[in-house]
Every structure is written in C-alpha cells, then in structure tokens.
Scaffold this active site. Structure first.
Site, PDB file in Angstrom:
ATOM      1  N   GLU A 166      21.133  14.290  20.176  1.00  0.00           N
ATOM      2  CA  GLU A 166      20.991  14.195  21.625  1.00  0.00           C
ATOM      3  C   GLU A 166      19.729  14.858  22.181  1.00  0.00           C
ATOM      4  O   GLU A 166      19.796  15.869  22.893  1.00  0.00           O
ATOM      5  CB  GLU A 166      22.238  14.736  22.327  1.00  0.00           C
ATOM      6  CG  GLU A 166      23.470  13.914  21.972  1.00  0.00           C
ATOM      7  CD  GLU A 166      24.701  14.251  22.801  1.00  0.00           C
ATOM      8  OE1 GLU A 166      24.685  15.264  23.532  1.00  0.00           O
ATOM      9  OE2 GLU A 166      25.672  13.488  22.742  1.00  0.00           O
ATOM     10  N   GLU A 350      29.604   9.965  17.641  1.00  0.00           N
ATOM     11  CA  GLU A 350      30.567  10.750  18.414  1.00  0.00           C
ATOM     12  C   GLU A 350      31.267   9.856  19.418  1.00  0.00           C
ATOM     13  O   GLU A 350      30.628   9.034  20.078  1.00  0.00           O
ATOM     14  CB  GLU A 350      29.883  11.885  19.203  1.00  0.00           C
ATOM     15  CG  GLU A 350      29.316  12.995  18.359  1.00  0.00           C
ATOM     16  CD  GLU A 350      28.689  14.113  19.204  1.00  0.00           C
ATOM     17  OE1 GLU A 350      29.077  14.298  20.377  1.00  0.00           O
ATOM     18  OE2 GLU A 350      27.799  14.792  18.672  1.00  0.00           O
TER      19      GLU A 350
HETATM   20  C1  GBH Z   1      28.068  15.758  22.954  1.00  0.00           C
HETATM   21  O1  GBH Z   1      27.439  15.941  24.138  1.00  0.00           O
HETATM   22  C2  GBH Z   1      27.579  16.790  21.999  1.00  0.00           C
HETATM   23  O2  GBH Z   1      26.791  16.228  20.977  1.00  0.00           O
HETATM   24  C3  GBH Z   1      28.674  17.629  21.420  1.00  0.00           C
HETATM   25  O3  GBH Z   1      28.134  18.759  20.845  1.00  0.00           O
HETATM   26  C4  GBH Z   1      29.704  17.919  22.476  1.00  0.00           C
HETATM   27  O4  GBH Z   1      30.659  18.845  22.072  1.00  0.00           O
HETATM   28  C5  GBH Z   1      30.362  16.615  22.828  1.00  0.00           C
HETATM   29  O5  GBH Z   1      29.423  15.655  23.198  1.00  0.00           O
HETATM   30  C6  GBH Z   1      31.401  16.729  23.936  1.00  0.00           C
HETATM   31  O6  GBH Z   1      30.814  17.124  25.126  1.00  0.00           O
HETATM   32  O7  GBH Z   1      28.120  10.089  29.560  1.00  0.00           O
HETATM   33  O8  GBH Z   1      27.120   8.444  31.023  1.00  0.00           O
HETATM   34  O9  GBH Z   1      27.783  10.552  31.915  1.00  0.00           O
HETATM   35  C7  GBH Z   1      27.672  14.969  25.109  1.00  0.00           C
HETATM   36  C8  GBH Z   1      27.063  15.443  26.386  1.00  0.00           C
HETATM   37  C9  GBH Z   1      25.989  13.328  26.996  1.00  0.00           C
HETATM   38  C10 GBH Z   1      27.631  14.358  28.433  1.00  0.00           C
HETATM   39  C11 GBH Z   1      25.388  12.658  28.186  1.00  0.00           C
HETATM   40  C12 GBH Z   1      26.990  13.746  29.618  1.00  0.00           C
HETATM   41  C13 GBH Z   1      25.677  11.970  30.434  1.00  0.00           C
HETATM   42  C14 GBH Z   1      25.689  10.486  30.409  1.00  0.00           C
HETATM   43  N1  GBH Z   1      26.718  14.482  27.358  1.00  0.00           N
HETATM   44  N2  GBH Z   1      26.322  12.553  29.267  1.00  0.00           N
HETATM   45  S1  GBH Z   1      27.274   9.853  30.767  1.00  0.00           S
END
Ligand code: GBH
Length: 445
Positions: A166, A350
């Site tokens: 990410e 994921e």
């Molecule tokens: C991931 O982050 C991480 O890789 C991981 O470490 C973490 O524990 C897991 O997810 C759970 O949070 O989804 O359309 O709103 C994810 C974090 C990615 C969340 C982008 C917000 C914004 C776009 N994010 N997301 S949207």
C-alpha cells in the site's frame, strides 16, 4: 464445476508490526511504528496501544502455523520487519532476526503452506527515517540491498515476493496527513515525491530479487478506491472503469500504478502532482519495472451511475464494525478493471472486515457477520474469474486479530480471536467455515 481454478491459492495474510511483538528482542532495531506508538508527546494510537507484544507471533509462530494447517490454509502472506533483519536499515545484518524468518518459512513449508513474503509493510527502520525516509532517494539502494539479502536467504524456498504494501497509505497517511508513522504532514508535491521514490524502490528491489532468483514472481500491493456500477450495463461498466481511475478521487490505485507501469500521470492529476511530474528526470521512467503480478488489497468500493456520478449510500447501508461499507460487488468489477488497465495477473492480497467479536457464554466466538461478508465477496470474485480475469489467489485479512494501526486493538479483523491478556488464540466460527471453503475449492459457496 468449481467457480475457482483448480490451483487457486487460498490463504491468509498478516504483517510484522501488527502481529509479531518482540519489538526490541534479539537485536532488532527500532522502527517508525515503535517510535510513533511510544511518542510521549502525542496520543497517536487509540488507547496508546502499541505493537510491543501484539499477538506475540514472534514466539508463537509454531502454534500459528499449526492452526493454519488445521484450517486447510494453503498460503501465508507475512511481512518481514526490516529493522529486525538490518537494525539500522542499511548496515550490519542481524543474524538472529533473520533466523526467525528462516524458522517461520521452514515451518510453513514443512506443513505444506506456501510462504509469500512482503518486504515492506510500513515498519521502516528509524535510522532511515532520520535520513528522510521515503522522501529521500537514498532509500532506494538501501531497499534494494535489503531485498537482495532476503532473496538470497529464501531462494528456492519462497516463490512469491511482494515489495511494498500500500504505497498509497505510506504516502498519504505517513507523509500527507500524518495519521500513520512517521506522522509527517507535507504538502502534496512532497507526497508526490514519496510516491515516485516508492515506484523506483519497488523497481530496484524487483531487479535485485530477479538477479538472485530469476524464477521468482515479484509483485507490488497497492490499494485505493474502486467503483462498481449501479446497473450492470455496458455504459454502467464503462462509467465504473472511468471513475476508478480518476486521480482526483483521493485514494487511487493508478497514482502509483500508472507511473510504475504506464509511465505517466494523466490529466486527472491535481495541479500539485502535475507540477511534481514535470520535474521528473525522464531517465527515471526507464528505471521502472513492471511487476509480474499485482496484489490487490480491496475492502470496499463506491457505486456510480451510468454518468459516472457517485450514488450516495442509502440510510442504514450495511457497515462493518469500523464503519466501512459492505460492497461485495467491488470484488467483481475491481479486479476486472485493474486487469483491463494493466493486463497483469492478480492476487487478492487482502480482503476482510472488523467485527465486534467477543467470546460467547459457550466459550466460542460466533462471527456470523464475517462469514456472510466473506461469502458475498467471494461469490463476486468468482464472477470476475468467470469473465476471464486471471485471479490466482485470495488471502483473507487477517489470520489473527492484530494491532490495527491507529485503532490499536479496538478493531478485530481475524478469523482467529486473540485474547490480548494472555495471547491465547480461539478460532472463530469463520475459521471453520473458511476451512470448508478451501477444502471444497469454493464449491460450497
Ligand atoms: C490495510 O490497509 C493494511 O494493509 C493492513 O495492514 C490493515 O490492517 C488492513 O488493511 C485493515 O485496515 O477503501 O475505498 O475507502 C487498508 C487501509 C486502504 C483503508 C485505503 C482506506 C481508502 C480507500 N485503507 N482505504 S476505500
């Protein structure tokens, strides 16, 4: 006939800082998440939780692998703590730290579970942050050297390497709004520089791994917002595609992938990004390496109508415990659209949700909500596969409940419950359900 290809890789994922604990054991150096959590001057994390102990996977990895095996898990995506292996990031190797991953990989292989290594899941050695972290191009050779060390060690035992998890979160949360370590709040042009350095670092690491293991598969794991159509019509699908790759939506897959793979920032970029892009040395584009595959972290999407306008969620829309939308369709159209744009094989690296899980009176953890969520998402993923998207595997996030960054231990994403008072593990109902899904190669869905 199964909805999934016969060698489909069913697995689970986790990351070093989120589950290992042992934050200062056996010569490990400090990293930016240690510093961020320990910061005495700011409450960066809910309840001031830290990853000091987390799930204690550093000491309990054998128990974890045994649990994976019991649940038919075929692959485990984990990340390596850079500072455990090279305490200051670019100096001496800490053999004891490296041996931990040796043991983990051996244990996985002995149990028939494929290890998938992520080199960087956000825990940068503090000494490299002191030199500017991902904002400083000097990090690129340091990352390539680290990749080479790992590739040499795991050559022949590990087939799949992922460089960076990410980049979007690293750049936007780490250097943009400061919600994640290192907590920097820089203007957008500097954040664009971070993205660019991450592209170059991925590329240098990919070259380093390939030089050691020519047969290895090297990928990168971006994230972002993805659209799905309100109506499944040609116009609806096209609108979802266009909306997914608009650089101005904030979180986009393509801010990273377009520059890495297509070598451009398109017109939808903000003025700041365009200003930065104009300063890029054209030779940099020749240094970009197209990955062998893309790892996609997909949790939720947004709906658009045929005009490409976002359709507001209705009142009472289904949400997870951390209030992310339940939008299974994103696993149908998301991977399809990413494949249409980049043409690379895909792993879902994921997908999952947090629930308010607790131990019931009967001593078990009943997480019907997680089963329903995963069931819906996997059915949608099977539609992408049926339409010809080369999805090679699915890694549920996460195996264990773990340290959820700024939310600390308040969010539980695991199919295995962790009692943080004792670090005892209790498989949730979803773990047994997922074991059955895997055993049937998705047939029971
Ligand atoms: C991931 O982050 C991480 O890789 C991981 O470490 C973490 O524990 C897991 O997810 C759970 O949070 O989804 O359309 O709103 C994810 C974090 C990615 C969340 C982008 C917000 C914004 C776009 N994010 N997301 S949207």
């Amino acid at each position: 006939m199964s909805k999934f290809p016969k060698d489909f890789l069913w697995g689970v994922a986790c990351a070093s800082y989120q589950c290992e604990g042992a934050w200062d054991a056996d010569g490990k150096g400090p990293n930016i998440w240690d510093d961020f959590c320990h910061d005495p001057n700011a409450e960066n994390i809910k309840n001031r939780d830290t990853g000091d102990v987390a799930c204690d996977s550093y000491h309990r990895y054998r128990e974890d692998v045994a649990l994976m095996k019991q649940h038919n898990i075929k692959a485990y995506r984990f990340s390596i703590s850079w500072a455990r292996v090279i305490p200051d990031g670019d100096g001496a190797v800490n053999e004891t730290g490296l041996r931990f991953y040796d043991n983990l990989v051996d244990e996985l292989v002995a149990n028939g579970i494929e290890p998938l290594i992520t080199l960087y899941h956000w825990d940068l050695p503090s000494a490299l942050q002191d030199k500017g972290g991902w904002l400083n191009r000097e990090i690129i050779p340091a990352f390539a050297r680290y990749a080479e060390i790992i590739a040499k060690r795991f050559k022949g035992r590990v087939r799949c390497f992922m460089t960076i998890n990410e980049p979007q979160c690293i750049a936007q949360l780490g250097y943009g709004n400061g919600a994640h370590a290192p907590g920097w709040k820089l203007p957008e042009e500097k954040v664009a520089q971070v993205y660019h350095n991450l592209c170059l670092a991925h590329s240098a690491a990919q070259r380093a791994i390939k030089a050691v293991c020519p047969d290895a598969q090297v990928g990168v794991v971006p994230c972002g917002s993805l659209a799905y159509p309100e109506k499944d019509t040609p116009a609806g699908r096209e609108a979802a595609y266009q909306a997914s790759f608009n650089l101005n939506v904030g979180w986009s897959f393509n801010i990273f992938l377009d520059s890495l793979i297509l070598h451009r920032y398109d017109d939808s970029a903000s003025d700041a990004v365009k200003r930065f892009a104009a300063t890029i040395d054209p030779k940099d584009w020749e240094l970009m390496e197209t990955p062998d595959f893309l790892g996609l972290n997909i949790y939720q999407g947004f709906m658009v109508n045929e005009k490409g306008e976002e359709v507001k969620r209705y009142p009472g829309f289904p949400l997870t415990a951390c209030k992310w939308g339940v939008t299974p369709e994103v696993l149908h159209y998301g991977p399809m659209n990413i494949y249409r744009r980049y043409g690379l094989p895909i792993y879902i690296t994921e997908n999952g949700l947090s629930c308010n899980d607790k131990v019931y009176l009967d001593g078990k953890v009943h997480d019907a909500e997680r089963i329903d969520f995963l069931h819906r998402y996997l059915l949608e993923l099977s539609k992408a596969i049926a339409e010809g998207t080369p999805v090679r595997g699915y890694l549920q996030w996460s195996f264990l409940d773990n340290f959820e960054w700024g939310s600390g231990y308040d969010e539980r994403f695991g199919i295995i419950y962790v009692d943080y008072r004792t670090c005892d593990r209790i498989p949730k109902d979803s773990a047994a359900w997922y074991a059955d899904v895997i055993a049937s190669n998705g047939e029971i869905l």
